[in-house]
Design an enzyme around this catalytic site. Structure first.
Site, PDB file in Angstrom:
ATOM      1  N   SER A 191      66.568  83.493  45.667  1.00  0.00           N
ATOM      2  CA  SER A 191      66.494  82.140  45.134  1.00  0.00           C
ATOM      3  C   SER A 191      66.143  81.085  46.173  1.00  0.00           C
ATOM      4  CB  SER A 191      67.813  81.772  44.459  1.00  0.00           C
ATOM      5  OG  SER A 191      68.878  81.873  45.369  1.00  0.00           O
TER       6      SER A 191
ATOM      7  N   HIS B 268      65.834  85.048  38.772  1.00  0.00           N
ATOM      8  CA  HIS B 268      64.657  84.246  39.112  1.00  0.00           C
ATOM      9  C   HIS B 268      63.360  85.043  38.899  1.00  0.00           C
ATOM     10  CE1 HIS B 268      66.506  80.579  40.743  1.00  0.00           C
ATOM     11  NE2 HIS B 268      67.486  81.378  41.135  1.00  0.00           N
TER      12      HIS B 268
ATOM     13  N   LYS C 252      67.362  80.244  32.832  1.00  0.00           N
ATOM     14  CA  LYS C 252      66.226  79.825  33.664  1.00  0.00           C
ATOM     15  C   LYS C 252      64.942  79.933  32.830  1.00  0.00           C
ATOM     16  CE  LYS C 252      68.411  80.511  38.137  1.00  0.00           C
ATOM     17  NZ  LYS C 252      69.811  80.759  37.717  1.00  0.00           N
TER      18      LYS C 252
END
Lengths: 415, 83
Positions: free
Chosen positions: A190, A218, A249
């Site tokens: 990240s 991610h 996300k």
């Protein structure tokens, strides 16, 4: 103990200490839905300012997609607002099962279990699966939620240098006496935006009889040719034993996470993982929205392809202007500044220019590794990127760092 | 004592420093509070000391404070060797 003035003073001093160390975090109120263009009230009470957002995890631009919002609205109407229960008492609706099935298909695993967040998934998964005869071997840059989850587990812990396969191999060799060896890594890291070498990790796991855990928060939705994640990118679909990921996300951005992987491991989480057992079910509105997100990302790769194009355009632009960025292909693009004050000052100036980014420094990243982390989205259009690059060029020029190497930046600003 | 320090420093550099690291580590560099060694990574350091010096360091003694510099670690090893 009453909350006396002495006690109050003690806590106030702790807060002062955080302020003095320059680590005090302030929230900025956003007065619009999450998007490339947002309106921010900062400082509190100030006029709303229109800025371009370069710090959201809204990789696919689905956080406010009309189809997702509509699906959430339908879920709200047909399944209600909440369930007032944990999953195993009376908190599991048909749609929870459908979403778990869809995630299993999308991630290419055997089974999936939803959690209120990926933080919760990581907090519960290790303790549910491992005991004191086992060893967890983690990359040194894994996410904080993994670190917390490892702390809650009785298995022994060890670490290997970031993405260093020789060091990982050494550790696997060292721990052959343990019952289970679990290699733990992020899929995309990240803070640095680089990808784990999952093909090499899987090969080492085979050689040294280990299992592999990947947090793909991610990556899920956009890394790999069809966006299934880092395991797809590295050609090891179906070979990762445990994947955790988030719906917070790219996959809609609301909340919720999951453990996905070998069916026995997922079932053990269903039986033992405390954040699953003792926290409320994921709300129907989120589950319905997430199912629609999976429809969208499964139907076309258009959004992840646009994100890939945006990422390349942004990385090329920053490099050409002479900024020092971490190499890679992911839409996490850290602009390296090394000095904490410089990172804060530049982020503040960029905000004045209408570009919303955040400076990161120790303890979030290692000492001397301060940076501004920029994040791309499929919601960005070319004009957003051009304006962002223009602002970076102006602000970086003000501080005299264009074309400067790490060594030169350190010489000018120190650490 | 000097021998302990030399061996421990060598291990710390090999185990914890990245190849491109330009920070220099000395005997009194703060390892834990300086962010060079995290609490998880202390495990390998403890195992190294126990194997190399044939000692057992109870968890209570393997505190972040006791492991915060090569000087302090060498003093800890010395204490257990004498015991």
């Amino acid at each position: 103990m009453a909350y006396s003035n002495d006690v109050r003073d003690g806590f106030s001093k702790e807060l002062d200490g955080i302020r003095e160390a320059g680590l005090f975090k302030e929230e900025r109120w956003i007065k619009s839905p999450q998007a490339a263009d947002i309106e921010v009230e900062f400082p509190a009470g100030a006029e709303g300012k229109k800025v371009i957002n370069f710090c959201a995890n809204n990789y696919l631009g689905l956080s406010n997609h009309p189809d997702v919002v509509e699906a959430a609205r339908i879920g709200l109407g047909t399944r209600g607002y909440g369930l007032s229960s944990v999953r195993f008492i009376c908190g599991t609706q048909d749609i929870h099962g459908h979403l778990e099935h869809r995630l299993t298909e999308f991630l290419g695993t055997e089974d999936t279990l939803l959690f209120p967040s990926c933080m919760d998934a990581n907090a519960g998964v290790f303790e549910a699966l491992l005991g004191d005869q086992d060893i967890m071997i983690a990359d040194r840059l894994v996410h904080a939620s993994i670190v917390d989850g490892m702390r809650l587990c009785k298995a022994m812990r060890d670490t290997y240098k970031h993405s260093n396969m020789e060091h990982l191999e050494e550790k696997l060799r060292d721990h052959q006496d343990k019952r289970i060896r679990l290699i733990i890594t992020d899929g995309v890291f990240s803070m640095d935006g680089d990808l784990a070498k999952l093909d090499e990790i899987v090969a080492l796991a085979e050689k040294y009889d280990a299992m592999v855990f990947v947090d793909d928060s991610h990556a899920s939705g956009f890394i790999g040719k069809t966006g299934r994640g880092t395991h797809e990118h590295c050609g090891v679909l179906g070979q990762i034993d445990i994947i955790t990921t988030t719906l917070g996300k790219a996959l809609g951005g609301a909340s919720g996470g999951c453990v996905s992987g070998r069916k026995e491991l997922v079932e053990l989480c269903r039986q033992r993982a405390r954040p699953y057992l003792f926290s409320n079910t994921v709300a129907p509105v989120i589950v319905s929205g997430a199912i629609k997100v999976l429809d969208l990302v499964s139907a076309t790769t258009e959004r992840r392809d646009k994100l890939e194009w945006n990422t390349k355009f942004w990385r090329d632009g920053l490099e050409k202007m002479g900024l020092d960025i971490k190499a890679g292909d992911s839409p996490i693009v850290p602009v390296m500044l090394y000095n904490a004050k410089l990172a804060q000052d530049m982020a503040r100036d960029l905000y004045e220019e209408g570009i919303y980014v955040v400076g990161f420094f120790f303890p979030v990243v290692a000492k001397g590794q301060a940076r501004i982390r920029t994040q791309l989205s499929a919601a960005h259009d070319q004009h957003h990127l051009e304006k962002g690059l223009e602002a970076f060029a102006k602000v970086a020029d003000k501080y005299g760092i264009l074309g400067k190497s790490k060594k030169e930046i350190k010489e000018i600003f120190g650490l | 004592m000097e021998e302990y320090k030399k061996a421990i420093l060598e291990y710390v550099i090999k185990e914890y420093m990245e190849d491109d690291e330009d920070e220099e580590i000395t005997y009194d560099t703060e390892l834990i509070s300086g962010g060079i060694v995290d609490s998880f990574s202390m495990v390998s350091l403890k195992r190294f000391l126990e194997n190399k010096y044939d000692i057992q360091i109870p968890d209570a003694d393997a505190s972040p404070e006791a492991f915060d510099s090569v000087d302090k670690i060498a003093a800890l090893v010395d204490r257990f060797k004498q015991a």
